[in-house]
Design an enzyme around this catalytic site. Structure first.
Site, PDB file in Angstrom:
ATOM      1  NE  ARG A  97      -3.647  -2.303   2.755  1.00 54.86           N
ATOM      2  CZ  ARG A  97      -4.371  -2.540   3.469  1.00 54.86           C
ATOM      3  NH1 ARG A  97      -5.018  -1.398   4.295  1.00 54.86           N
ATOM      4  NH2 ARG A  97      -4.761  -3.726   4.042  1.00 54.86           N
ATOM      5  N   GLY A  98       2.037   1.283  -0.106  1.00 51.79           N
ATOM      6  CA  GLY A  98       3.060   2.299  -0.101  1.00 51.79           C
ATOM      7  C   GLY A  98       3.438   2.679   1.029  1.00 51.79           C
ATOM      8  CB  THR A 101       6.929   4.293  -0.890  1.00 52.19           C
ATOM      9  OG1 THR A 101       7.518   2.934  -1.463  1.00 52.19           O
ATOM     10  CG2 THR A 101       7.557   5.558  -1.574  1.00 52.19           C
ATOM     11  CE1 TYR A 129      14.524  -1.180   3.456  1.00 52.96           C
ATOM     12  CE2 TYR A 129      15.246  -3.259   3.348  1.00 52.96           C
ATOM     13  CZ  TYR A 129      14.620  -2.472   3.928  1.00 52.96           C
ATOM     14  OH  TYR A 129      13.961  -2.818   4.959  1.00 52.96           O
ATOM     15  CG  PHE A 418      23.054  -0.634  12.040  1.00 56.76           C
ATOM     16  CD1 PHE A 418      22.031  -0.043  11.260  1.00 56.76           C
ATOM     17  CD2 PHE A 418      24.268  -1.074  11.397  1.00 56.76           C
ATOM     18  CE1 PHE A 418      22.170   0.337   9.966  1.00 56.76           C
ATOM     19  CE2 PHE A 418      24.385  -0.791  10.136  1.00 56.76           C
ATOM     20  CZ  PHE A 418      23.507   0.146   9.369  1.00 56.76           C
TER      21      PHE A 418
END
Length: 418
Positions: A97-98, A101, A129, A418
């Site tokens: 669903r974005g 982003t 990514y 990390f």
């Protein structure tokens, strides 16, 4: 009714929302979602200085994202400011669903405005990514050592160079570890800074991940008493038939600033009574380890994969921050679909430093900002990327020239998760 992207509220979380944020993060990483008051208290301390974001659907936290200040060592030893990204999770009910982003765009925009040169992360999944401009910039390998096959003397008396190895407790680690790590990272491209929170978490002062089991710590001191190496490890309790010990020692991390310290610590681990197998933990892919053994075949690679991913936010500062293996000039056409950086740049490099300036000259190489990230620390080569179709050679021979400039004596390594 399924909510639309517009219904999702993406923002920094409040302190009161931290327990819900932690529950969502645990769920996203398939961990038991229970969150205790002690968990929240530890996280609250660990998140000081962090940028902690969440996505909320009708008040319910459905995605998590956190970034914090970091320094990353470039080739040559210069530390550049980085935006370190962690705790990225979207619940399975809200994917596609974005949301990621939106979280990534907000964080990277803020990082660019702050003047961070790069962003960094450790990618749980490879295919996520690249679309945000990140490229794999360091690799890691893990070895399993079959101790009886090494050919090492099982009656090793200790280092023969005048140094010594001592078992130390967590309190001592917090005293000697930070300074040792600073010396290591200043000379290791790909290494990142460790905060006080990192050391407190590793030594049990801060229980960020719930229950903590104290490992063993061993330090190598040179003949003049300088701490040059430190290792954290655990061991299991496994016995075979006829009361034969079959224990495995697993290294959490091992850092050393000299080959002598590295050799002594691996030799120590292979000399521990009852231990027949040593797992190295993530190491540099060109680590000395196998060849420190009389029989290098006793160390077999069990994992080899990408590790630290880098997203360049400022091409000029990134390329000017590192050193180069020779002299030359290149025109790079760097594309960045997100618009944070990119353009056509003239890189002029030599022993006295480098300059990177916008130019109107024709490009020698064309590449995406994610591909530039893979070249920047020296873990990839331009000819290899050209052969893979990830880099365009606009002038014959430019890829080989780039390789001569960007090549590094050893491969970069990030010792940290990390």
């Amino acid at each position: 009714m399924t909510t639309t992207p517009a219904d999702i509220d993406v923002r920094r979380i409040t302190d009161a929302e931290l327990p819900a944020w932690m529950r969502a993060a645990k769920t996203g990483f398939l961990r038991t979602p229970t969150v205790t008051e002690a968990d929240v208290a530890a996280r609250r301390t660990a998140h000081v200085g962090s940028r902690t974001y969440g996505a909320f659907d009708a008040g319910t936290c459905v995605a998590t994202f956190r970034s914090f200040p970091q320094e990353l060592t470039a080739v040559g030893g210069t530390a550049v400011p980085a935006d370190a990204i962690s705790n990225v999770a979207v619940l399975p009910t809200h994917r596609r669903r974005g949301i990621l982003t939106r979280l990534m765009t907000e964080d990277l925009t803020a990082a660019k405005d702050r003047g961070d040169v790069v962003a960094t992360l450790i990618a749980a999944e490879y295919r996520i990514y690249g679309r945000y401009g990140f490229g794999p910039a360091t690799s890691a390998a893990e070895w399993t050592i079959d101790v009886p096959r090494t050919g090492l003397d099982p009656h090793w008396p200790g280092p023969g160079d005048g140094g010594r190895i001592d078992l130390v407790d967590p309190e001592e680690v917090r005293k000697i570890g930070p300074e040792l790590h600073e010396r290591l990272r200043r000379g290791r491209p790909g290494a990142v800074s460790r905060t006080d929170v990192w050391w407190d978490s590793d030594t049990g002062v801060l229980r960020v991940f719930g229950e903590w089991s104290e490992p063993f710590y061993a330090a190598y001191r040179s003949a003049d008493g300088e701490v040059q190496g430190l290792v954290s490890y655990k061991a299991d309790d496994h016995w075979g038939d006829a009361k034969q010990p079959l224990n495995t020692a697993t290294v959490d991390w091992l850092i050393a600033t000299t080959p002598a310290a590295e050799r002594a610590l691996w030799r120590y681990l292979c000399s521990i009574d009852w231990v027949v197998r040593v797992k190295s933990g993530p190491r540099a892919p060109d680590d000395l380890l196998p060849h420190l053994l009389p029989d290098p075949r006793a160390a077999s690679i069990t994992t080899q994969a990408d590790w630290l991913w880098v997203r360049i936010l400022d091409v000029v500062r990134a390329l000017e921050a590192r050193t180069y293996g020779g002299s030359g000039s290149l025109v790079l056409e760097v594309t960045d679909r997100s618009g944070f950086t990119g353009g056509r740049f003239l890189l002029e490099a030599g022993p006295d430093g480098a300059s990177c300036t916008p130019t109107g000259r024709g490009a020698d190489l064309t590449l995406d900002v994610a591909v530039l990230a893979s070249l920047w620390l020296g873990d990839e080569t331009a000819p290899r990327l050209a052969a893979l179709g990830r880099l365009g050679e606009e002038r014959a021979g430019a890829a080989l020239e780039a390789d001569a400039l960007l090549r590094t004596p050893g491969r970069p390594w990030c010792p940290d998760m990390f």
